[in-house]
Write a protein that holds these residues in place. Structure first.
Motif, PDB file in Angstrom:
ATOM      1  N   ASP A  40      -7.541  -0.242  -3.683  1.00  0.00           N
ATOM      2  CA  ASP A  40      -8.929  -0.108  -3.240  1.00  0.00           C
ATOM      3  C   ASP A  40      -9.121  -0.954  -1.974  1.00  0.00           C
ATOM      4  O   ASP A  40      -8.168  -1.551  -1.457  1.00  0.00           O
ATOM      5  CB  ASP A  40      -9.920  -0.491  -4.352  1.00  0.00           C
TER       6      ASP A  40
ATOM      7  N   ASN B 150      -5.166   5.587 -12.335  1.00  0.00           N
ATOM      8  CA  ASN B 150      -5.798   6.882 -12.556  1.00  0.00           C
ATOM      9  C   ASN B 150      -5.135   7.583 -13.732  1.00  0.00           C
ATOM     10  O   ASN B 150      -4.133   7.100 -14.261  1.00  0.00           O
ATOM     11  CB  ASN B 150      -5.769   7.743 -11.282  1.00  0.00           C
TER      12      ASN B 150
ATOM     13  N   LYS C 185       0.809  -1.214   0.000  1.00  0.00           N
ATOM     14  CA  LYS C 185       0.000   0.000   0.000  1.00  0.00           C
ATOM     15  C   LYS C 185       0.848   1.272   0.000  1.00  0.00           C
ATOM     16  O   LYS C 185       0.353   2.337  -0.336  1.00  0.00           O
ATOM     17  CB  LYS C 185      -0.977   0.014   1.173  1.00  0.00           C
TER      18      LYS C 185
ATOM     19  N   GLY D  59      -0.784   2.863 -11.342  1.00  0.00           N
ATOM     20  CA  GLY D  59      -1.336   2.713 -10.003  1.00  0.00           C
ATOM     21  C   GLY D  59      -0.352   3.017  -8.896  1.00  0.00           C
ATOM     22  O   GLY D  59      -0.658   2.845  -7.725  1.00  0.00           O
TER      23      GLY D  59
ATOM     24  N   TYR E  58       1.624   1.331  -4.046  1.00  0.00           N
ATOM     25  CA  TYR E  58       0.496   1.311  -4.980  1.00  0.00           C
ATOM     26  C   TYR E  58      -0.747   1.931  -4.353  1.00  0.00           C
ATOM     27  O   TYR E  58      -0.985   1.776  -3.158  1.00  0.00           O
ATOM     28  CB  TYR E  58       0.141  -0.121  -5.389  1.00  0.00           C
ATOM     29  N   ASN E  59      -1.544   2.599  -5.173  1.00  0.00           N
ATOM     30  CA  ASN E  59      -2.871   3.042  -4.758  1.00  0.00           C
ATOM     31  C   ASN E  59      -3.779   1.817  -4.814  1.00  0.00           C
ATOM     32  O   ASN E  59      -3.917   1.203  -5.867  1.00  0.00           O
ATOM     33  CB  ASN E  59      -3.405   4.122  -5.717  1.00  0.00           C
TER      34      ASN E  59
ATOM     35  N   THR F 299       1.808   4.965  -6.120  1.00  0.00           N
ATOM     36  CA  THR F 299       1.749   6.161  -5.285  1.00  0.00           C
ATOM     37  C   THR F 299       2.949   7.018  -5.677  1.00  0.00           C
ATOM     38  O   THR F 299       3.793   6.594  -6.497  1.00  0.00           O
ATOM     39  CB  THR F 299       1.874   5.802  -3.796  1.00  0.00           C
TER      40      THR F 299
END
Length: 68
Positions: free
Chosen positions: A35, A43, A29, A49, A32-33, A51
């Motif tokens: 869910d 995005n 986490k 994906g 990476y972004n 960060t």
């Protein structure tokens, strides 16, 4: 030759990131972004994906390989 080097640099960046995650050296986490289910969220700013920290690490490794 140039195209091959780009591919190798991308593969190296991905491999380093996966190694760090797999070995428990860094949390997924952070790089990476994600869910709620842990899936990578792409995005418009970064379809990978990543960060900001993930992008920085990937580009660092990528540039090391490309400048070799």
């Amino acid at each position: 030759m140039e195209e091959n080097n780009i591919g190798e640099a991308c593969d190296a960046g991905d491999s380093v990131i996966e190694y760090l995650i797999d070995e428990g050296l860094i949390e997924r986490k952070l790089l990476y972004n994600l869910d709620a289910e842990g899936n990578i969220v792409e995005n418009d700013d970064d379809p990978s994906g990543f960060t900001e920290q993930g992008r920085d690490l990937f580009e660092y490794v990528y540039n090391l390989v490309r400048n070799d």
